[in-house]
Enzyme design. Structure first.
Site, mmCIF file in Angstrom:
data_model
loop_
_atom_site.group_PDB
_atom_site.id
_atom_site.type_symbol
_atom_site.label_atom_id
_atom_site.label_comp_id
_atom_site.label_asym_id
_atom_site.label_seq_id
_atom_site.Cartn_x
_atom_site.Cartn_y
_atom_site.Cartn_z
ATOM 1 N N LYS A 1 13.869 -6.607 -23.662
ATOM 2 C CA LYS A 1 13.468 -6.532 -25.067
ATOM 3 C C LYS A 1 12.666 -7.774 -25.424
ATOM 4 C CE LYS A 1 15.125 -5.681 -29.681
ATOM 5 N NZ LYS A 1 16.222 -5.423 -30.568
ATOM 6 N N SER B 1 16.033 -1.218 -33.311
ATOM 7 C CA SER B 1 14.796 -1.782 -33.089
ATOM 8 C C SER B 1 14.224 -2.065 -31.448
ATOM 9 C CB SER B 1 14.869 -3.211 -33.732
ATOM 10 O OG SER B 1 15.872 -3.991 -33.059
ATOM 11 N N SER C 1 20.912 -1.404 -33.120
ATOM 12 C CA SER C 1 19.509 -1.438 -32.336
ATOM 13 C C SER C 1 19.740 -1.241 -30.838
ATOM 14 C CB SER C 1 18.749 -2.841 -32.558
ATOM 15 O OG SER C 1 18.108 -2.877 -33.936
HETATM 16 N N1 GLN Z 1 17.975 -1.118 -38.143
HETATM 17 C C1 GLN Z 1 18.793 -2.175 -38.328
HETATM 18 C C2 GLN Z 1 18.069 -2.981 -39.343
HETATM 19 O O1 GLN Z 1 16.979 -3.003 -39.399
HETATM 20 C C3 GLN Z 1 19.741 -2.908 -37.407
HETATM 21 C C4 GLN Z 1 18.416 -3.570 -36.516
HETATM 22 C C5 GLN Z 1 19.086 -4.179 -35.183
HETATM 23 O O2 GLN Z 1 20.291 -3.823 -35.038
HETATM 24 N N2 GLN Z 1 18.548 -5.346 -34.783
HETATM 25 O O3 GLN Z 1 18.426 -4.299 -39.626
#
Ligand code: GLN
Length: 489
Positions: free
Chosen positions: A81, A156, A180
């Site tokens: 990532k 994400s 994420s």
């Molecule tokens: N979707 C969650 C957010 O927008 C988690 C994102 C993540 O785990 N990086 O914060």
């Protein structure tokens, strides 16, 4: 060489290299050909690092030619990532503000995977600074779900989930601040693990919310995730929050029976908002665990309903502080106009950050401001303690907790972009584990009528990743042969 790359696992890719059915370099060639043919339709990769990949492949091949014992991930092509720094390779965090940033050092997770012989093919697309649940907040372009290109892969870490689902890497790593890793794993039909807080070093992980950020693997199967974790886990002097807890042999317990283990099912995770098909699939998964001899125990985690608001206060507060460093001076992009220093800061941040990142910086700054700190940040931290206590009490009675990973299967691109609250609810079942720091794994658990993957989440005690792998492995096998879940009318 013609080789079908799709069925490759971490184990079988390594075996192919060790037994010289292929060279690591030829395997890398084959993967890049696949990426070049197929990734344009998905958009999972932001940067390919061919020079680095071939150098590593050559190293592995030289060892293999000498007949030396090969390390545990020798020749396994993986993707990273783009929130992990990679020395000499562009590292963007999915943001325009870092569009041309080349990192001067490797993240510990990346360095350890490479030291174990893995080959980094490239950097994967993600929501900007890991903020999002659909990958639509990428500063570059969205990622499409390999199972249905009109749908999101989740976020994400959407790119890292998609490359595994599409077979354009054997495995990958991501970061999980509120879901994420697990949420995109569920939506793409792959395995994703968020380990215990501190299990894997965050050194070189571009920070979103430091007390919630976790590093973890994606793979096709539970064993793939276990093999990656094995190489990444453990104390790192470069991250003072990495835990000085011995790393067990994760593979050892995989395949052990689960008879007599207690599996909790919390009613709070099966309430309103849960798609009936997801419910049916997860209930079928729980049934399989019962058939394998697990005792299914109804439990309650009473503070669950406060998790999303607490998460969005803590996460945005920490983000507003972490993102202060992007000022056009120290890293990446700088706006050219601007007569004064503060005007340069303003223009840089205005042009460099996307809408969601700005929203979070504003929310977080507000929550931390004098006069509101007690009402928001402090209160959210208290709620966090209550959530952690819920889990502690539950784990007094059970070995693991099974929940859906997400309330629905993959949604359409564009469906939630104008409704941040609806988007935030995609993490309703995952944020609790980040707030409490406990490990969680998502495994595929059937498909919807439309053929979309559904994920089942298994949560465990701190540092009980081996238990999660063991239960998840049993469920994965049982579900592969189980009849399809039937939706109750
Ligand atoms: N979707 C969650 C957010 O927008 C988690 C994102 C993540 O785990 N990086 O914060």
């Amino acid at each position: 060489m013609q080789m079908n790359l799709d069925p490759l696992t971490v184990d079988s890719a390594r075996t192919a290299v060790v037994e010289r059915q292929t060279s690591a370099s030829a395997l890398v060639d084959a993967f890049y050909r696949k990426v070049e043919a197929e990734d344009a339709a998905i958009g999972a990769y932001l940067t390919l690092c061919k020079e680095r990949a071939y150098q590593q492949a050559t190293r592995v091949d030289a060892l293999a030619d000498k007949g030396d014992a090969l390390p545990p991930l020798a020749g396994v092509p993986i993707a990273i990532k783009d929130v992990f720094t990679t020395k000499g390779v562009r590292t963007t965090a999915g943001s325009k503000i870092l569009a041309n940033f080349v990192a001067p050092y490797d993240a510990t997770a990346v360095a350890r995977l490479e030291a174990a012989g893995a080959i980094v093919l490239g950097k994967t697309n993600c929501d900007e600074f890991a903020m999002g649940s659909s990958n639509e907040n990428s500063g570059f372009h969205p990622v499409r779900n390999p199972h249905d290109h009109s749908r999101v892969p989740g976020g994400s870490s959407g790119g890292s989930a998609a490359v595994v689902a599409a077979g354009t890497a054997v495995a990958s790593i991501g970061s999980d601040t509120g879901g994420s890793i697990r949420q995109p794993a569920a939506l793409c039909g792959v395995v994703g693990l968020k380990p215990t807080y501190g299990r894997v070093s965050r050194y070189g992980l571009i920070a979103f919310a430091s007390s919630l950020d976790h590093v973890g693997p994606f793979g096709k199967f539970v064993k793939d995730a276990a093999l990656l974790l094995q190489s990444m886990a453990g104390r790192d002097p470069l991250d003072s929050t990495s835990a000085d807890v011995p790393v067990p042999d994760y593979l050892e317990q995989i395949g052990e029976p689960v008879k007599g283990m207690k599996v909790g099912v919390a009613k709070e995770y099966f309430g309103e908002g849960l798609d009936p098909e997801v419910r049916a699939a997860v209930e079928a998964g729980i049934q399989e665990l019962a058939k394998a001899g697990c005792e299914i125990v109804p439990i309650s985690l009473p503070h669950t309903e406060y998790a999303i608001p607490a998460y969005y206060v803590v996460a945005t507060a920490e983000a507003s502080s972490n993102l202060a460093r992007y000022d056009g001076v120290r890293y990446g992009f700088r706006a050219s106009e601007g007569k004064t220093l503060s005007e340069m800061y303003r223009r840089t941040r205005d042009a460099g950050f996307g809408a969601e990142v700005k929203r979070r910086i504003m929310l977080g700054t507000y929550a931390l401001s004098a006069g509101y700190y007690d009402a928001y940040y402090l209160k959210a931290q208290r709620v966090r303690s209550l959530l952690a206590r819920d889990f502690e009490e539950a784990f007094g009675a059970v070995d693991a907790i099974v929940t859906p990973t997400t309330p629905t299967p993959a949604f359409k691109l564009g469906e939630k972009v104008d409704d941040p609250l609806a988007m935030y609810l995609a993490d309703i079942y995952t944020v609790t584990a980040n707030l409490a720091g406990i490990p969680g794994i998502s495994i595929p658990c059937g498909k919807s009528k439309e053929g979309l993957p559904i994920g089942m989440q298994i949560l465990g005690k701190h540092f009980a990743e081996a238990t999660l792998f063991r239960i998840a492995h049993v469920a994965e096998h049982a579900l592969a042969s189980a009849p399809k879940a039937v939706v109750k009318p």
